[in-house]
Design a protein around this motif. Structure first.
Motif, PDB file in Angstrom:
ATOM      1  N   THR A  29       0.745  -0.973  -0.221  1.00 28.17           N
ATOM      2  CA  THR A  29      -0.110   0.007  -0.016  1.00 28.17           C
ATOM      3  C   THR A  29       0.803   1.343   0.228  1.00 28.17           C
ATOM      4  OG1 THR A  29      -1.750  -1.203   1.264  1.00 28.17           O
ATOM      5  CG2 THR A  29      -1.713   1.244   1.423  1.00 28.17           C
ATOM      6  N   LEU A  30       0.726   1.980  -1.015  1.00 26.46           N
ATOM      7  CA  LEU A  30       1.377   3.500  -1.038  1.00 26.46           C
ATOM      8  C   LEU A  30       0.479   4.318  -0.354  1.00 26.46           C
ATOM      9  CD1 LEU A  30       2.247   3.101  -5.022  1.00 26.46           C
ATOM     10  CD2 LEU A  30       3.614   2.088  -3.033  1.00 26.46           C
ATOM     11  N   ILE A  31       1.313   5.140   0.292  1.00 25.18           N
ATOM     12  CA  ILE A  31       0.722   6.323   1.236  1.00 25.18           C
ATOM     13  C   ILE A  31       1.629   7.475   0.987  1.00 25.18           C
ATOM     14  CG2 ILE A  31       0.081   7.153   3.323  1.00 25.18           C
ATOM     15  CD1 ILE A  31      -0.666   4.210   4.373  1.00 25.18           C
ATOM     16  N   VAL A  32       0.851   8.554   0.398  1.00 31.67           N
ATOM     17  CA  VAL A  32       1.360   9.703  -0.077  1.00 31.67           C
ATOM     18  C   VAL A  32       2.387  10.188   1.204  1.00 31.67           C
ATOM     19  CG1 VAL A  32       1.377  12.161  -0.699  1.00 31.67           C
ATOM     20  CG2 VAL A  32      -0.058  10.460  -1.710  1.00 31.67           C
ATOM     21  N   GLY A  33       3.835  10.498   0.917  1.00 28.52           N
ATOM     22  CA  GLY A  33       4.752  10.914   1.892  1.00 28.52           C
ATOM     23  C   GLY A  33       5.467  10.162   2.636  1.00 28.52           C
ATOM     24  N   LYS A  34       5.106   8.788   2.354  1.00 24.59           N
ATOM     25  CA  LYS A  34       5.657   7.621   3.509  1.00 24.59           C
ATOM     26  C   LYS A  34       6.628   6.776   2.535  1.00 24.59           C
ATOM     27  CE  LYS A  34       2.431   7.733   7.019  1.00 24.59           C
ATOM     28  NZ  LYS A  34       1.399   6.860   7.930  1.00 24.59           N
ATOM     29  N   ALA A  52       4.675   5.171 -11.272  1.00 23.01           N
ATOM     30  CA  ALA A  52       3.429   6.168 -11.094  1.00 23.01           C
ATOM     31  C   ALA A  52       2.175   5.143 -11.092  1.00 23.01           C
ATOM     32  CB  ALA A  52       3.280   7.010 -12.262  1.00 23.01           C
ATOM     33  N   PHE A  53       1.188   5.809 -10.047  1.00 19.53           N
ATOM     34  CA  PHE A  53       0.059   5.202  -9.768  1.00 19.53           C
ATOM     35  C   PHE A  53      -0.998   5.872 -10.755  1.00 19.53           C
ATOM     36  CE2 PHE A  53      -3.465   3.568  -7.410  1.00 19.53           C
ATOM     37  CZ  PHE A  53      -3.241   2.294  -7.009  1.00 19.53           C
ATOM     38  N   ILE A  54      -1.592   5.342 -11.535  1.00 20.27           N
ATOM     39  CA  ILE A  54      -2.383   6.108 -12.377  1.00 20.27           C
ATOM     40  C   ILE A  54      -3.598   5.398 -12.811  1.00 20.27           C
ATOM     41  CG2 ILE A  54      -2.542   7.051 -14.720  1.00 20.27           C
ATOM     42  CD1 ILE A  54       0.318   7.129 -14.949  1.00 20.27           C
ATOM     43  N   THR A  55      -4.972   6.034 -12.752  1.00 21.49           N
ATOM     44  CA  THR A  55      -6.063   5.432 -13.236  1.00 21.49           C
ATOM     45  C   THR A  55      -6.732   6.246 -14.418  1.00 21.49           C
ATOM     46  OG1 THR A  55      -8.372   4.780 -12.291  1.00 21.49           O
ATOM     47  CG2 THR A  55      -7.437   6.879 -11.631  1.00 21.49           C
ATOM     48  N   ALA A  56      -7.856   5.555 -15.041  1.00 23.04           N
ATOM     49  CA  ALA A  56      -8.351   6.289 -15.860  1.00 23.04           C
ATOM     50  C   ALA A  56      -9.854   6.378 -15.526  1.00 23.04           C
ATOM     51  CB  ALA A  56      -8.621   5.463 -17.402  1.00 23.04           C
ATOM     52  N   LEU A 106      -0.068   0.717 -11.252  1.00 24.90           N
ATOM     53  CA  LEU A 106       1.329   1.078 -10.973  1.00 24.90           C
ATOM     54  C   LEU A 106       2.172   0.804 -12.277  1.00 24.90           C
ATOM     55  CD1 LEU A 106       3.067   2.128  -8.857  1.00 24.90           C
ATOM     56  CD2 LEU A 106       3.955  -0.401  -8.376  1.00 24.90           C
ATOM     57  N   VAL A 107       2.622   1.717 -12.852  1.00 27.40           N
ATOM     58  CA  VAL A 107       3.399   1.875 -14.055  1.00 27.40           C
ATOM     59  C   VAL A 107       4.739   2.255 -13.832  1.00 27.40           C
ATOM     60  CG1 VAL A 107       3.577   3.020 -16.356  1.00 27.40           C
ATOM     61  CG2 VAL A 107       1.251   2.967 -15.353  1.00 27.40           C
ATOM     62  N   LEU A 108       5.647   0.982 -14.220  1.00 28.64           N
ATOM     63  CA  LEU A 108       7.064   0.862 -13.803  1.00 28.64           C
ATOM     64  C   LEU A 108       7.710   1.470 -14.806  1.00 28.64           C
ATOM     65  CD1 LEU A 108       6.959  -2.716 -12.388  1.00 28.64           C
ATOM     66  CD2 LEU A 108       7.035  -0.700 -11.104  1.00 28.64           C
ATOM     67  N   GLY A 109       8.764   2.452 -14.277  1.00 27.55           N
ATOM     68  CA  GLY A 109       9.685   3.016 -15.268  1.00 27.55           C
ATOM     69  C   GLY A 109       9.306   4.116 -16.044  1.00 27.55           C
ATOM     70  N   VAL A 110       8.046   4.531 -15.942  1.00 27.04           N
ATOM     71  CA  VAL A 110       7.645   5.748 -16.607  1.00 27.04           C
ATOM     72  C   VAL A 110       8.286   7.038 -16.071  1.00 27.04           C
ATOM     73  CG1 VAL A 110       5.418   6.094 -15.019  1.00 27.04           C
ATOM     74  CG2 VAL A 110       5.413   6.792 -17.412  1.00 27.04           C
ATOM     75  N   SER A 111       8.346   8.071 -17.029  1.00 25.90           N
ATOM     76  CA  SER A 111       9.116   9.272 -16.711  1.00 25.90           C
ATOM     77  C   SER A 111       7.976  10.138 -15.764  1.00 25.90           C
ATOM     78  CB  SER A 111       9.470   9.928 -17.953  1.00 25.90           C
ATOM     79  OG  SER A 111       8.568  10.617 -18.669  1.00 25.90           O
ATOM     80  N   LEU A 112       8.149  11.167 -15.249  1.00 28.86           N
ATOM     81  CA  LEU A 112       7.397  11.916 -14.700  1.00 28.86           C
ATOM     82  C   LEU A 112       6.399  12.591 -15.786  1.00 28.86           C
ATOM     83  CD1 LEU A 112       6.063  13.349 -12.224  1.00 28.86           C
ATOM     84  CD2 LEU A 112       7.856  15.012 -12.113  1.00 28.86           C
ATOM     85  N   GLU A 120      -3.386  13.457 -17.541  1.00 27.74           N
ATOM     86  CA  GLU A 120      -4.095  14.205 -18.285  1.00 27.74           C
ATOM     87  C   GLU A 120      -4.884  14.017 -19.238  1.00 27.74           C
ATOM     88  OE1 GLU A 120      -0.858  17.109 -19.457  1.00 27.74           O
ATOM     89  OE2 GLU A 120      -0.845  18.105 -17.262  1.00 27.74           O
ATOM     90  N   ARG A 121      -4.447  12.963 -20.296  1.00 31.88           N
ATOM     91  CA  ARG A 121      -5.032  12.345 -21.266  1.00 31.88           C
ATOM     92  C   ARG A 121      -6.454  11.607 -20.742  1.00 31.88           C
ATOM     93  NH1 ARG A 121      -1.294  11.618 -24.375  1.00 31.88           N
ATOM     94  NH2 ARG A 121      -0.388   9.549 -23.740  1.00 31.88           N
ATOM     95  N   TYR A 122      -6.249  11.021 -19.700  1.00 32.60           N
ATOM     96  CA  TYR A 122      -7.290  10.383 -19.152  1.00 32.60           C
ATOM     97  C   TYR A 122      -8.122  11.125 -18.067  1.00 32.60           C
ATOM     98  CZ  TYR A 122      -5.878   6.311 -21.848  1.00 32.60           C
ATOM     99  OH  TYR A 122      -5.630   5.573 -22.891  1.00 32.60           O
ATOM    100  N   ASP A 123      -8.084  12.501 -18.253  1.00 33.24           N
ATOM    101  CA  ASP A 123      -8.951  13.539 -17.505  1.00 33.24           C
ATOM    102  C   ASP A 123      -8.843  13.287 -15.985  1.00 33.24           C
ATOM    103  OD1 ASP A 123      -9.884  14.302 -19.850  1.00 33.24           O
ATOM    104  OD2 ASP A 123     -11.435  13.094 -20.031  1.00 33.24           O
ATOM    105  N   GLN A 124      -7.553  13.165 -15.567  1.00 37.21           N
ATOM    106  CA  GLN A 124      -7.401  12.746 -14.098  1.00 37.21           C
ATOM    107  C   GLN A 124      -6.980  14.399 -13.603  1.00 37.21           C
ATOM    108  OE1 GLN A 124      -8.220  10.067 -12.333  1.00 37.21           O
ATOM    109  NE2 GLN A 124      -9.283   9.531 -14.295  1.00 37.21           N
ATOM    110  N   ASN A 125      -7.291  14.318 -12.265  1.00 37.96           N
ATOM    111  CA  ASN A 125      -6.978  15.749 -11.523  1.00 37.96           C
ATOM    112  C   ASN A 125      -5.547  15.590 -11.022  1.00 37.96           C
ATOM    113  OD1 ASN A 125      -9.238  17.411 -11.661  1.00 37.96           O
ATOM    114  ND2 ASN A 125     -10.016  15.966  -9.633  1.00 37.96           N
ATOM    115  N   ALA A 126      -5.034  14.156 -10.743  1.00 33.49           N
ATOM    116  CA  ALA A 126      -3.793  13.979  -9.990  1.00 33.49           C
ATOM    117  C   ALA A 126      -3.043  12.618 -10.424  1.00 33.49           C
ATOM    118  CB  ALA A 126      -3.749  14.146  -8.655  1.00 33.49           C
ATOM    119  N   ILE A 127      -2.025  12.309 -10.275  1.00 32.16           N
ATOM    120  CA  ILE A 127      -1.295  10.889 -10.181  1.00 32.16           C
ATOM    121  C   ILE A 127      -0.525  10.839  -9.058  1.00 32.16           C
ATOM    122  CG2 ILE A 127      -1.426  10.743 -12.911  1.00 32.16           C
ATOM    123  CD1 ILE A 127       1.926  11.441 -12.490  1.00 32.16           C
TER     124      ILE A 127
END
Length: 142
Positions: A29-34, A52-56, A106-112, A120-127
């Motif tokens: 479990t990933l928790i922001v800042g930990k 990066a942890f990304i959803t569509a 969880l996408v491995l090796g993707v650049s920021l 942005e392409r999948y209309d997300q507020n954040a990653i």
């Protein structure tokens, strides 16, 4: 976390509190800042320095129909595959349970930069971005 945003503070707070679960051989479990030692080990094993942890799902944090979310998540999976990126299933879920869990990757090796573009392409507020230090960071996209 990026500082200025058009996203309301209650939504940003919810993102910061959310648990980002990775459904891997060694679930984590990933928790922001930990810092996450399990993720650091996964990065090392996969020979990557970031992920990066990304959803569509649920464009701009508006609940969408299940079928819509399934189609959007399938499209993201196809795009990640076409880009040659490795990814692992996950779920973003606020501990209160007030918001439905969102299937994610969880996408491995993707650049920021590429991770932000995907969000942005999948209309997300954040990653959620994780660099070489294995400390998840919230990256606001609007």
């Amino acid at each position: 976390m990026t500082s200025s945003s058009n996203i309301d503070q209650a939504t940003v707070k919810a993102y910061l509190e959310t648990h980002y679960r990775v459904e891997h051989d060694v679930p984590m479990t990933l928790i922001v800042g930990k810092p996450n030692p399990s993720l650091a080990a996964l990065h090392e094993a996969a020979h990557v320095e970031s992920s990066a942890f990304i959803t569509a799902c649920n464009s701009f944090s508006r609940v969408c129909d299940v079928e819509v979310n399934v189609r959007r998540q399938e499209a993201l999976a196809r795009e990640l595959t076409q880009l040659g990126l490795k990814f692992i299933n996950g779920v973003g879920q606020h501990p209160s349970g007030d918001w439905p869990g969102e299937p994610s990757f969880l996408v491995l090796g993707v650049s920021l930069e590429d991770a932000k573009e995907l969000g942005e392409r999948y209309d997300q507020n954040a990653i959620v971005w994780v660099g070489h230090d294995a400390v998840p960071q919230l990256m606001l996209l609007r």
